[in-house]
Write an enzyme that holds these catalytic residues in place. Structure first.
Site, PDB file in Angstrom:
ATOM      1  N   ARG A   1      11.958  13.659   1.940  1.00 33.47           N
ATOM      2  CA  ARG A   1      11.781  13.232   0.538  1.00 33.47           C
ATOM      3  C   ARG A   1      13.152  13.017  -0.114  1.00 33.47           C
ATOM      4  NH1 ARG A   1      10.690  18.354  -3.402  1.00 33.47           N
ATOM      5  NH2 ARG A   1      11.597  19.981  -2.103  1.00 33.47           N
TER       6      ARG A   1
ATOM      7  N   GLU B   1      -1.848   8.131 -11.428  1.00 33.02           N
ATOM      8  CA  GLU B   1      -1.478   7.405 -10.212  1.00 33.02           C
ATOM      9  C   GLU B   1      -2.187   6.061 -10.076  1.00 33.02           C
ATOM     10  OE1 GLU B   1      -0.823  11.743  -9.699  1.00 33.02           O
ATOM     11  OE2 GLU B   1      -2.572  10.533 -10.292  1.00 33.02           O
TER      12      GLU B   1
ATOM     13  N   PHE C   1      -2.062  12.349  -3.627  1.00 33.88           N
ATOM     14  CA  PHE C   1      -2.391  11.485  -4.756  1.00 33.88           C
ATOM     15  C   PHE C   1      -2.135  10.015  -4.429  1.00 33.88           C
ATOM     16  CE2 PHE C   1      -0.536  15.437  -6.894  1.00 33.88           C
ATOM     17  CZ  PHE C   1      -1.737  16.123  -6.807  1.00 33.88           C
TER      18      PHE C   1
ATOM     19  N   HIS D   1       5.622  14.985   0.268  1.00 36.77           N
ATOM     20  CA  HIS D   1       4.841  16.233   0.346  1.00 36.77           C
ATOM     21  C   HIS D   1       3.592  16.063   1.212  1.00 36.77           C
ATOM     22  CE1 HIS D   1       7.497  16.873  -3.035  1.00 36.77           C
ATOM     23  NE2 HIS D   1       7.189  18.158  -3.062  1.00 36.77           N
TER      24      HIS D   1
ATOM     25  N   ASP E   1       1.960  25.335  -1.446  1.00 35.31           N
ATOM     26  CA  ASP E   1       1.099  24.584  -2.372  1.00 35.31           C
ATOM     27  C   ASP E   1      -0.368  24.626  -1.940  1.00 35.31           C
ATOM     28  OD1 ASP E   1       3.297  23.996  -3.823  1.00 35.31           O
ATOM     29  OD2 ASP E   1       3.289  21.846  -3.476  1.00 35.31           O
TER      30      ASP E   1
END
Length: 312
Positions: free
Chosen positions: A10, A58, A83, A109, A117
């Site tokens: 990322r 989104e 998402f 992610h 998470d």
């Protein structure tokens, strides 16, 4: 022994956007209130007038990107994989895929390495979803070098691209003078004759470690890095399958619909070969550190080694 350099892909994504901005003036970046986490914040800081924060919306972000693409821009939409691919599937399919617009999707992610998470955010289905969209290119880079090269390659091609990045820092394995990234072309990392290990993402490093353990047992492993899941490099997959006759596919994704399924689709049609898929076996993840989860679900080098040994 020198410390192994580790970088989260990322971070590579955010840095690559900044690196490419001068060469691609049409590049714009859209985020869904996650610029700090997706690392597009570095682009926002460098090019504030080319970054749009769409808020936690989104699907709306995807529609805006589609509109920008029809005006000649090259938009990157950024969010967590859960998402960007999950919540967003209908909009990606109908607003980007169907008109085949030049929109790039930077999904961060992804997979179980989201860690603490938990299962709701650990997207192990995104590759399967994106593979089904006609004309969508799907890329899963293995490290920092490959991730940055993939962003540039996506900008250089016309059409929708899904790029999958991770949260956790991973070893840099492609820091070589002769490294070359080409969409749709797999990379032979190790020559072997007894078994084939085909891997993507974080499992490429794991596959190399598994190959070392196998070598100690006198088993020679062919190791292939498939960074582009779609279009799949059929030539390299067929060649390794015909050479060894035993194929193992490792990925940080569900065994349903990902790289393993793409390999099985190909081999069942053109070179029937026994294939063992190593990934998330129709299970949700759970909350724990990335390292603990990778080990528990057998996606580290030792886990892949044990699965191969058990199936030989």
């Amino acid at each position: 022994m020198a410390d192994i350099k580790k970088i989260a892909t990322r971070d590579s994504y955010g840095n690559a956007l900044v690196e490419c901005a001068q060469d691609f003036p049409e590049l714009v970046v859209l985020d869904a209130d996650l610029a700090g986490a997706t690392k597009t914040g570095v682009f926002k800081k460098a090019y504030p007038d080319r970054h749009i924060d769409c808020g936690i919306a989104e699907c709306n972000m995807t529609g805006i990107a589609a509109g920008l693409a029809t005006c000649g821009k090259i938009p990157f939409i950024s969010s967590f994989a859960m998402f960007a691919a999950g919540r967003n599937f209908e909009q990606v399919r109908n607003s980007i895929g169907y008109p085949h617009l030049n929109v790039k999707i930077g999904a961060t992610h992804a997979g179980i390495t989201v860690g603490e998470d938990g299962a709701t955010h650990q997207c192990n289905e995104d590759v399967a979803l994106m593979r089904t969209i006609p004309g969508m290119t799907v890329i899963v880079p293995s490290d920092d070098i490959e991730a940055r090269a993939a962003v540039r390659a996506a900008l250089e091609m016309e059409g929708p691209v899904y790029l999958r990045f991770g949260r956790a820092a991973v070893p840099v394995i492609n820091e070589k003078d002769d490294y070359k990234f080409e969409i749709g072309k797999g990379v032979q990392l190790k020559e072997g004759t007894d078994v084939s290990i085909i891997a993507s993402g974080i499992c490429v490093d794991s596959a190399l470690k598994a190959a070392e353990l196998l070598a100690a047992d006198g088993i020679s492993a062919d190791v292939i890095n498939i960074h582009t899941i779609k279009p799949l490099d059929e030539e390299i997959v067929l060649a390794t399958a015909k050479k060894t006759g035993k194929v193992f596919v490792a990925e940080e994704h569900s065994v349903i619909g990902g790289l393993g399924s793409a390999v099985c689709d190909l081999l069942s049609e053109k070179a029937p070969t026994k294939v063992v898929k190593i990934g998330m076996n129709d299970k949700f993840g759970e909350s724990a550190s990335a390292g603990e989860l990778v080990k528990k679900y057998g996606l580290d080098g030792e886990g892949i080694y044990k699965t191969i040994k058990a199936n030989l």
